[in-house]
Design a protein around this motif. Structure first.
Motif, PDB file in Angstrom:
ATOM      1  N   ALA A 104       0.830  -1.206   0.000  1.00 43.06           N
ATOM      2  CA  ALA A 104       0.000   0.000   0.000  1.00 43.06           C
ATOM      3  C   ALA A 104       0.866   1.258   0.000  1.00 43.06           C
ATOM      4  CB  ALA A 104      -0.929  -0.007   1.208  1.00 43.06           C
ATOM      5  N   VAL A 105       1.974   1.227   0.762  1.00 36.95           N
ATOM      6  CA  VAL A 105       2.902   2.364   0.748  1.00 36.95           C
ATOM      7  C   VAL A 105       3.498   2.536  -0.646  1.00 36.95           C
ATOM      8  CG1 VAL A 105       5.052   3.311   1.672  1.00 36.95           C
ATOM      9  CG2 VAL A 105       3.474   2.100   3.191  1.00 36.95           C
ATOM     10  N   ILE A 106       3.973   1.451  -1.230  1.00 35.33           N
ATOM     11  CA  ILE A 106       4.598   1.508  -2.556  1.00 35.33           C
ATOM     12  C   ILE A 106       3.614   2.046  -3.595  1.00 35.33           C
ATOM     13  CG2 ILE A 106       5.520   0.070  -4.435  1.00 35.33           C
ATOM     14  CD1 ILE A 106       6.748  -1.718  -2.209  1.00 35.33           C
ATOM     15  N   GLN A 107       2.377   1.591  -3.534  1.00 35.35           N
ATOM     16  CA  GLN A 107       1.371   2.059  -4.491  1.00 35.35           C
ATOM     17  C   GLN A 107       1.040   3.531  -4.283  1.00 35.35           C
ATOM     18  OE1 GLN A 107      -1.836  -0.695  -3.852  1.00 35.35           O
ATOM     19  NE2 GLN A 107      -0.886  -2.314  -5.056  1.00 35.35           N
ATOM     20  N   THR A 108       1.004   3.967  -3.033  1.00 38.65           N
ATOM     21  CA  THR A 108       0.743   5.382  -2.753  1.00 38.65           C
ATOM     22  C   THR A 108       1.879   6.255  -3.272  1.00 38.65           C
ATOM     23  OG1 THR A 108      -0.512   4.780  -0.767  1.00 38.65           O
ATOM     24  CG2 THR A 108       0.248   7.059  -0.938  1.00 38.65           C
ATOM     25  N   LEU A 109       3.111   5.852  -3.005  1.00 40.29           N
ATOM     26  CA  LEU A 109       4.261   6.611  -3.503  1.00 40.29           C
ATOM     27  C   LEU A 109       4.243   6.708  -5.020  1.00 40.29           C
ATOM     28  CD1 LEU A 109       7.114   5.134  -1.257  1.00 40.29           C
ATOM     29  CD2 LEU A 109       6.073   7.401  -1.057  1.00 40.29           C
ATOM     30  N   ALA A 110       3.870   5.613  -5.675  1.00 42.78           N
ATOM     31  CA  ALA A 110       3.855   5.598  -7.146  1.00 42.78           C
ATOM     32  C   ALA A 110       2.916   6.662  -7.710  1.00 42.78           C
ATOM     33  CB  ALA A 110       3.452   4.207  -7.647  1.00 42.78           C
ATOM     34  N   GLN A 111       1.842   6.959  -6.984  1.00 39.23           N
ATOM     35  CA  GLN A 111       0.908   7.989  -7.452  1.00 39.23           C
ATOM     36  C   GLN A 111       1.540   9.374  -7.451  1.00 39.23           C
ATOM     37  OE1 GLN A 111      -3.155   7.767  -5.918  1.00 39.23           O
ATOM     38  NE2 GLN A 111      -2.777   5.675  -5.232  1.00 39.23           N
ATOM     39  N   PHE A 112       2.652   9.513  -6.722  1.00 37.33           N
ATOM     40  CA  PHE A 112       3.353  10.795  -6.674  1.00 37.33           C
ATOM     41  C   PHE A 112       4.702  10.725  -7.391  1.00 37.33           C
ATOM     42  CE2 PHE A 112       0.475  10.692  -3.047  1.00 37.33           C
ATOM     43  CZ  PHE A 112      -0.179  11.903  -3.198  1.00 37.33           C
ATOM     44  N   GLY A 113       4.895   9.691  -8.210  1.00 39.41           N
ATOM     45  CA  GLY A 113       6.102   9.578  -9.017  1.00 39.41           C
ATOM     46  C   GLY A 113       7.320   9.095  -8.280  1.00 39.41           C
ATOM     47  N   VAL A 114       7.134   8.473  -7.115  1.00 38.99           N
ATOM     48  CA  VAL A 114       8.249   7.980  -6.304  1.00 38.99           C
ATOM     49  C   VAL A 114       8.202   6.454  -6.280  1.00 38.99           C
ATOM     50  CG1 VAL A 114       9.255   7.903  -3.989  1.00 38.99           C
ATOM     51  CG2 VAL A 114       8.310  10.052  -4.881  1.00 38.99           C
ATOM     52  N   GLY A 124       9.683  -1.723   6.383  1.00 33.22           N
ATOM     53  CA  GLY A 124       9.496  -0.337   5.985  1.00 33.22           C
ATOM     54  C   GLY A 124       9.754  -0.185   4.503  1.00 33.22           C
ATOM     55  N   ILE A 125       9.681   1.045   4.024  1.00 30.00           N
ATOM     56  CA  ILE A 125       9.886   1.317   2.598  1.00 30.00           C
ATOM     57  C   ILE A 125      10.963   2.388   2.432  1.00 30.00           C
ATOM     58  CG2 ILE A 125       8.820   2.181   0.485  1.00 30.00           C
ATOM     59  CD1 ILE A 125       7.992  -0.670   1.268  1.00 30.00           C
ATOM     60  N   TYR A 126      11.829   2.150   1.449  1.00 26.05           N
ATOM     61  CA  TYR A 126      13.007   2.974   1.199  1.00 26.05           C
ATOM     62  C   TYR A 126      12.970   3.521  -0.218  1.00 26.05           C
ATOM     63  CZ  TYR A 126      14.397   0.427   5.368  1.00 26.05           C
ATOM     64  OH  TYR A 126      14.412  -0.110   6.623  1.00 26.05           O
ATOM     65  N   VAL A 127      13.706   4.616  -0.453  1.00 25.75           N
ATOM     66  CA  VAL A 127      13.800   5.210  -1.776  1.00 25.75           C
ATOM     67  C   VAL A 127      15.261   5.478  -2.117  1.00 25.75           C
ATOM     68  CG1 VAL A 127      11.518   6.272  -1.660  1.00 25.75           C
ATOM     69  CG2 VAL A 127      13.511   7.557  -0.880  1.00 25.75           C
ATOM     70  N   ARG A 128      15.557   5.496  -3.410  1.00 29.86           N
ATOM     71  CA  ARG A 128      16.887   5.913  -3.867  1.00 29.86           C
ATOM     72  C   ARG A 128      17.002   7.427  -3.734  1.00 29.86           C
ATOM     73  NH1 ARG A 128      16.468   1.849  -7.910  1.00 29.86           N
ATOM     74  NH2 ARG A 128      18.277   0.468  -7.966  1.00 29.86           N
ATOM     75  N   LEU A 129      17.965   7.885  -2.974  1.00 27.76           N
ATOM     76  CA  LEU A 129      18.113   9.321  -2.769  1.00 27.76           C
ATOM     77  C   LEU A 129      18.544  10.035  -4.041  1.00 27.76           C
ATOM     78  CD1 LEU A 129      19.829   9.307   0.747  1.00 27.76           C
ATOM     79  CD2 LEU A 129      17.420   9.709   0.197  1.00 27.76           C
ATOM     80  N   GLN A 149      23.318   2.338   2.114  1.00 23.72           N
ATOM     81  CA  GLN A 149      24.056   3.300   1.313  1.00 23.72           C
ATOM     82  C   GLN A 149      23.207   3.766   0.126  1.00 23.72           C
ATOM     83  OE1 GLN A 149      27.324   4.224   2.140  1.00 23.72           O
ATOM     84  NE2 GLN A 149      27.163   5.818   0.601  1.00 23.72           N
ATOM     85  N   GLY A 150      23.013   5.080   0.016  1.00 22.59           N
ATOM     86  CA  GLY A 150      22.259   5.639  -1.105  1.00 22.59           C
ATOM     87  C   GLY A 150      20.756   5.583  -0.940  1.00 22.59           C
ATOM     88  N   LEU A 151      20.284   5.074   0.202  1.00 21.28           N
ATOM     89  CA  LEU A 151      18.842   4.945   0.426  1.00 21.28           C
ATOM     90  C   LEU A 151      18.373   5.856   1.552  1.00 21.28           C
ATOM     91  CD1 LEU A 151      18.423   1.052   0.289  1.00 21.28           C
ATOM     92  CD2 LEU A 151      18.106   2.694  -1.565  1.00 21.28           C
ATOM     93  N   GLY A 152      17.100   6.225   1.488  1.00 20.08           N
ATOM     94  CA  GLY A 152      16.453   6.944   2.575  1.00 20.08           C
ATOM     95  C   GLY A 152      15.153   6.244   2.928  1.00 20.08           C
ATOM     96  N   LYS A 153      14.815   6.261   4.191  1.00 18.10           N
ATOM     97  CA  LYS A 153      13.576   5.607   4.637  1.00 18.10           C
ATOM     98  C   LYS A 153      12.439   6.621   4.632  1.00 18.10           C
ATOM     99  CE  LYS A 153      11.958   2.197   7.946  1.00 18.10           C
ATOM    100  NZ  LYS A 153      12.368   1.301   9.055  1.00 18.10           N
ATOM    101  N   VAL A 154      11.358   6.278   3.949  1.00 21.46           N
ATOM    102  CA  VAL A 154      10.220   7.186   3.830  1.00 21.46           C
ATOM    103  C   VAL A 154       9.005   6.678   4.597  1.00 21.46           C
ATOM    104  CG1 VAL A 154       9.260   6.186   1.701  1.00 21.46           C
ATOM    105  CG2 VAL A 154       8.990   8.649   2.163  1.00 21.46           C
ATOM    106  N   ALA A 155       9.014   5.407   4.982  1.00 18.22           N
ATOM    107  CA  ALA A 155       7.885   4.846   5.732  1.00 18.22           C
ATOM    108  C   ALA A 155       8.394   3.804   6.719  1.00 18.22           C
ATOM    109  CB  ALA A 155       6.855   4.222   4.800  1.00 18.22           C
TER     110      ALA A 155
END
Length: 223
Positions: A104-114, A124-129, A149-155
């Motif tokens: 659900a987090v991944i799908q929500t982020l996708a709606q905002f281009g992330v 949790g869910i991480y993104v490429r910085l 390394q190179g990741l940030g936690k968003v959820a």
């Protein structure tokens, strides 16, 4: 059908008490609910939490909880979702429940281009910085000294299951003051970068993200 409730900004400890009461008094026909809210600045320690992961609380209250996981931070600008789900009635187990929360987090982020990513062994869910919208899967060997390394936690995710029923939940960072994360080792990981949607270049307000997150959680968690 899952009932989705937007509680607005509410006290953390009072909300946990309400979740616990809901869970302990619910019956076999009680509808599942998802509570969406945000909290005043609060550090919360999970059952596995270690005191030395709180580096400098700087006046922010530290609350002991009965959820899983280590220390995390809640504050304004973060959408906190508390699914109150009867897993036995829904027909799936805890591991799949966690997978559905992360989906659900991944799908929500996708709606905002992330593009959100899972990291094995680190809920949790991480993104490429360097490129939050990149679709390529995380690949290559993981440096054991620098696994993020190179990741940030968003959820962040921390749950409790009692008599097959869930409470606590998942927090998605939207537009926060991220400085309080410097006062802890987020989720027990020293040096883990924590980000929000604004940091990633997304212009979205709390009500919009909360509504979309609630929709995706409801769709994922239906029996």
């Amino acid at each position: 059908m899952i009932v989705v409730k937007n509680l607005g900004r509410v006290d953390y400890e009072a909300t946990v008490a309400a979740m616990r009461e809901f869970t302990e008094t619910r019956g076999p026909d009680t509808p599942d609910e998802i509570w969406l809210c945000e909290h005043p600045p609060t550090y919360t320690q999970g059952l596995a939490g270690k005191a030395d992961h709180v580096l400098n609380a700087a006046g922010i209250p530290v609350v002991q909880t009965n959820r899983g996981g280590q220390v995390t931070y809640h504050g304004p600008g973060q959408v906190v979702a508390y699914p109150l789900i009867d897993l036995q009635r829904a027909g799936y187990f805890v591991r799949e429940y966690v997978f559905r929360l992360e989906a659900a987090v991944i799908q929500t982020l996708a709606q905002f281009g992330v593009t959100g990513h899972r990291v094995a062994g680190a809920p949790g869910i991480y993104v490429r910085l360097s490129d939050p919208g990149a679709h390529a899967a995380l690949t290559g060997p993981v440096d054991p000294l620098h696994p993020f390394q190179g990741l940030g936690k968003v959820a962040a995710l921390g749950i409790k299951v009692s008599r097959h029923c869930t409470y606590h939940g998942v927090a998605l960072n939207v537009a926060m003051d991220l400085k309080p994360y410097d006062g802890i080792n987020p989720c027990g990981y020293a040096g883990l970068a924590t980000v929000d949607l604004v940091t990633l270049g997304v212009c979205a307000d709390w009500p919009t993200v909360a509504e979309r997150f609630g929709e995706r959680l409801s769709a994922q968690l239906e029996r």
